[in-house]
Write a protein that holds these residues in place. Structure first.
Motif, PDB file in Angstrom:
ATOM      1  N   SER A 198      54.408  34.692  50.160  1.00  0.00           N
ATOM      2  CA  SER A 198      53.260  35.464  49.719  1.00  0.00           C
ATOM      3  C   SER A 198      51.986  34.615  49.776  1.00  0.00           C
ATOM      4  CB  SER A 198      53.514  35.940  48.283  1.00  0.00           C
ATOM      5  OG  SER A 198      52.431  36.662  47.800  1.00  0.00           O
ATOM      6  N   ARG A 199      50.967  35.092  50.496  1.00  0.00           N
ATOM      7  CA  ARG A 199      49.674  34.402  50.566  1.00  0.00           C
ATOM      8  C   ARG A 199      48.571  35.440  50.391  1.00  0.00           C
ATOM      9  NH1 ARG A 199      49.539  31.286  56.011  1.00  0.00           N
ATOM     10  NH2 ARG A 199      49.801  33.422  56.599  1.00  0.00           N
ATOM     11  N   HIS A 200      48.177  35.634  49.165  1.00  0.00           N
ATOM     12  CA  HIS A 200      47.169  36.647  48.874  1.00  0.00           C
ATOM     13  C   HIS A 200      45.761  36.085  48.955  1.00  0.00           C
ATOM     14  CE1 HIS A 200      50.664  38.703  47.094  1.00  0.00           C
ATOM     15  NE2 HIS A 200      49.991  39.791  47.409  1.00  0.00           N
ATOM     16  N   LEU A 201      44.881  36.874  49.538  1.00  0.00           N
ATOM     17  CA  LEU A 201      43.462  36.566  49.574  1.00  0.00           C
ATOM     18  C   LEU A 201      42.730  37.623  48.775  1.00  0.00           C
ATOM     19  CD1 LEU A 201      42.969  35.759  53.363  1.00  0.00           C
ATOM     20  CD2 LEU A 201      43.196  34.141  51.483  1.00  0.00           C
ATOM     21  N   SER A 202      41.729  37.204  48.022  1.00  0.00           N
ATOM     22  CA  SER A 202      40.932  38.157  47.255  1.00  0.00           C
ATOM     23  C   SER A 202      40.132  39.030  48.206  1.00  0.00           C
ATOM     24  CB  SER A 202      39.983  37.425  46.311  1.00  0.00           C
ATOM     25  OG  SER A 202      40.702  36.695  45.356  1.00  0.00           O
ATOM     26  N   ALA A 203      40.233  40.337  48.027  1.00  0.00           N
ATOM     27  CA  ALA A 203      39.460  41.275  48.833  1.00  0.00           C
ATOM     28  C   ALA A 203      38.262  41.779  48.034  1.00  0.00           C
ATOM     29  CB  ALA A 203      40.338  42.444  49.253  1.00  0.00           C
ATOM     30  N   ASP A 204      38.453  41.915  46.715  1.00  0.00           N
ATOM     31  CA  ASP A 204      37.391  42.441  45.868  1.00  0.00           C
ATOM     32  C   ASP A 204      37.686  42.056  44.423  1.00  0.00           C
ATOM     33  OD1 ASP A 204      35.082  44.128  45.293  1.00  0.00           O
ATOM     34  OD2 ASP A 204      36.516  45.527  44.410  1.00  0.00           O
ATOM     35  N   MET A 205      36.642  41.786  43.663  1.00  0.00           N
ATOM     36  CA  MET A 205      36.818  41.478  42.249  1.00  0.00           C
ATOM     37  C   MET A 205      35.636  42.075  41.485  1.00  0.00           C
ATOM     38  SD  MET A 205      37.739  37.846  40.343  1.00  0.00           S
ATOM     39  CE  MET A 205      37.665  37.012  41.858  1.00  0.00           C
ATOM     40  N   SER A 206      35.931  42.733  40.393  1.00  0.00           N
ATOM     41  CA  SER A 206      34.914  43.324  39.541  1.00  0.00           C
ATOM     42  C   SER A 206      35.163  42.838  38.114  1.00  0.00           C
ATOM     43  CB  SER A 206      35.012  44.850  39.598  1.00  0.00           C
ATOM     44  OG  SER A 206      34.173  45.426  38.625  1.00  0.00           O
ATOM     45  N   ILE A 207      34.150  42.218  37.505  1.00  0.00           N
ATOM     46  CA  ILE A 207      34.318  41.643  36.173  1.00  0.00           C
ATOM     47  C   ILE A 207      33.233  42.159  35.240  1.00  0.00           C
ATOM     48  CG2 ILE A 207      34.377  39.503  34.832  1.00  0.00           C
ATOM     49  CD1 ILE A 207      35.286  38.135  37.465  1.00  0.00           C
ATOM     50  N   SER A 208      33.646  42.571  34.049  1.00  0.00           N
ATOM     51  CA  SER A 208      32.702  42.965  33.008  1.00  0.00           C
ATOM     52  C   SER A 208      32.806  41.985  31.863  1.00  0.00           C
ATOM     53  CB  SER A 208      33.030  44.373  32.484  1.00  0.00           C
ATOM     54  OG  SER A 208      32.930  45.313  33.522  1.00  0.00           O
ATOM     55  N   GLY A 209      31.706  41.296  31.575  1.00  0.00           N
ATOM     56  CA  GLY A 209      31.638  40.429  30.403  1.00  0.00           C
ATOM     57  C   GLY A 209      31.209  41.285  29.223  1.00  0.00           C
ATOM     58  N   ILE A 210      32.061  41.429  28.225  1.00  0.00           N
ATOM     59  CA  ILE A 210      31.811  42.369  27.138  1.00  0.00           C
ATOM     60  C   ILE A 210      31.324  41.666  25.887  1.00  0.00           C
ATOM     61  CG2 ILE A 210      32.878  44.140  25.676  1.00  0.00           C
ATOM     62  CD1 ILE A 210      34.730  44.638  28.205  1.00  0.00           C
ATOM     63  N   SER A 211      31.913  40.525  25.550  1.00  0.00           N
ATOM     64  CA  SER A 211      31.453  39.743  24.402  1.00  0.00           C
ATOM     65  C   SER A 211      31.611  38.262  24.747  1.00  0.00           C
ATOM     66  CB  SER A 211      32.233  40.107  23.132  1.00  0.00           C
ATOM     67  OG  SER A 211      33.582  39.706  23.244  1.00  0.00           O
ATOM     68  N   THR A 212      31.373  37.396  23.791  1.00  0.00           N
ATOM     69  CA  THR A 212      31.426  35.962  24.058  1.00  0.00           C
ATOM     70  C   THR A 212      32.613  35.313  23.368  1.00  0.00           C
ATOM     71  OG1 THR A 212      30.014  35.494  22.159  1.00  0.00           O
ATOM     72  CG2 THR A 212      28.923  35.828  24.276  1.00  0.00           C
ATOM     73  N   ALA A 213      32.932  34.132  23.844  1.00  0.00           N
ATOM     74  CA  ALA A 213      33.960  33.304  23.206  1.00  0.00           C
ATOM     75  C   ALA A 213      33.357  31.918  23.016  1.00  0.00           C
ATOM     76  CB  ALA A 213      35.206  33.231  24.080  1.00  0.00           C
ATOM     77  N   LYS A 214      33.652  31.305  21.893  1.00  0.00           N
ATOM     78  CA  LYS A 214      33.120  29.985  21.541  1.00  0.00           C
ATOM     79  C   LYS A 214      34.214  28.931  21.650  1.00  0.00           C
ATOM     80  CE  LYS A 214      29.108  31.667  20.121  1.00  0.00           C
ATOM     81  NZ  LYS A 214      27.901  31.460  20.880  1.00  0.00           N
ATOM     82  N   VAL A 215      33.817  27.671  21.518  1.00  0.00           N
ATOM     83  CA  VAL A 215      34.770  26.557  21.537  1.00  0.00           C
ATOM     84  C   VAL A 215      35.839  26.784  20.475  1.00  0.00           C
ATOM     85  CG1 VAL A 215      35.052  24.090  21.094  1.00  0.00           C
ATOM     86  CG2 VAL A 215      33.125  24.878  22.415  1.00  0.00           C
ATOM     87  N   ASP A 216      37.076  26.517  20.829  1.00  0.00           N
ATOM     88  CA  ASP A 216      38.261  26.621  19.977  1.00  0.00           C
ATOM     89  C   ASP A 216      38.678  28.052  19.644  1.00  0.00           C
ATOM     90  OD1 ASP A 216      38.644  23.874  19.965  1.00  0.00           O
ATOM     91  OD2 ASP A 216      37.451  23.586  18.152  1.00  0.00           O
ATOM     92  N   ASP A 217      37.996  29.072  20.204  1.00  0.00           N
ATOM     93  CA  ASP A 217      38.490  30.441  20.043  1.00  0.00           C
ATOM     94  C   ASP A 217      39.810  30.554  20.800  1.00  0.00           C
ATOM     95  OD1 ASP A 217      36.329  31.243  18.560  1.00  0.00           O
ATOM     96  OD2 ASP A 217      35.451  32.520  20.123  1.00  0.00           O
ATOM     97  N   GLU A 218      40.776  31.212  20.207  1.00  0.00           N
ATOM     98  CA  GLU A 218      42.064  31.443  20.850  1.00  0.00           C
ATOM     99  C   GLU A 218      41.979  32.792  21.575  1.00  0.00           C
ATOM    100  OE1 GLU A 218      45.974  30.314  21.829  1.00  0.00           O
ATOM    101  OE2 GLU A 218      44.580  29.171  20.601  1.00  0.00           O
TER     102      GLU A 218
END
Length: 159
Positions: free
Chosen positions: A95-115
């Motif tokens: 299996s050798r997958h190549l990214s064809a498309d990616m869509s990302i929504s940043g909804i909130s933030t994460a800080k240092v040491d957040d799990e």
């Protein structure tokens, strides 16, 4: 721009350059070299559940992936979605997958040491195409940090 140039010049000369040249990064797949960013973004990811077409893992936000505002950098989020989307699409040694498309929504933030809890699912496969969904959630608050859809194409497949 001048400050960035000065910083990069320091990295390419002297002791710092020697230290950087000695760094090694373990590959994320056998016989494939990983990039510097992939190594630093994925270091610390702990797999919890791995099933066909489903991966669940946790990740504690390290200081190395924080942007100037003190939040998990969008580049780190993108890399995690790329890596975990590809991981759930992986079907074996050929299996050798190549990214064809990616869509990302940043909804909130994460800080240092957040799990963070990261869940990656395969939405479907057709021929050499695989669609995945990756959800990154703050484990403590339950708040969604980011959501991504990742389309990959297996270059080893025949249409």
């Amino acid at each position: 721009m001048e400050k960035a140039r000065e910083f990069l010049e320091k990295l390419t000369t002297g002791e710092e350059a020697d230290e950087i040249a000695r760094l090694t990064f373990p590959p994320h797949r056998p016989n494939v070299e990983s990039s510097l960013y992939e190594f630093f973004a994925s270091k610390g990811v702990r797999l919890a559940v791995v099933q066909p077409d489903f991966i669940s893992c946790s990740f504690k936000v390290p200081p190395r992936l924080i942007d100037k505002n003190g939040n998990l950098a969008m580049g780190a989020i993108t890399t995690l979605i790329d890596l975990l989307g590809a991981a759930v699409a992986y079907e074996g040694s050929q299996s050798r997958h190549l990214s064809a498309d990616m869509s990302i929504s940043g909804i909130s933030t994460a800080k240092v040491d957040d799990e963070l809890e990261i869940v990656s699912r395969c939405l479907g496969r057709r021929g050499g195409y695989c669609g995945t969904h990756v959800l990154i959630r703050n484990k403590t608050s339950g708040e969604i940090v980011a959501e991504g859809r990742h389309s990959l194409f297996d270059v080893a497949s025949k249409l």
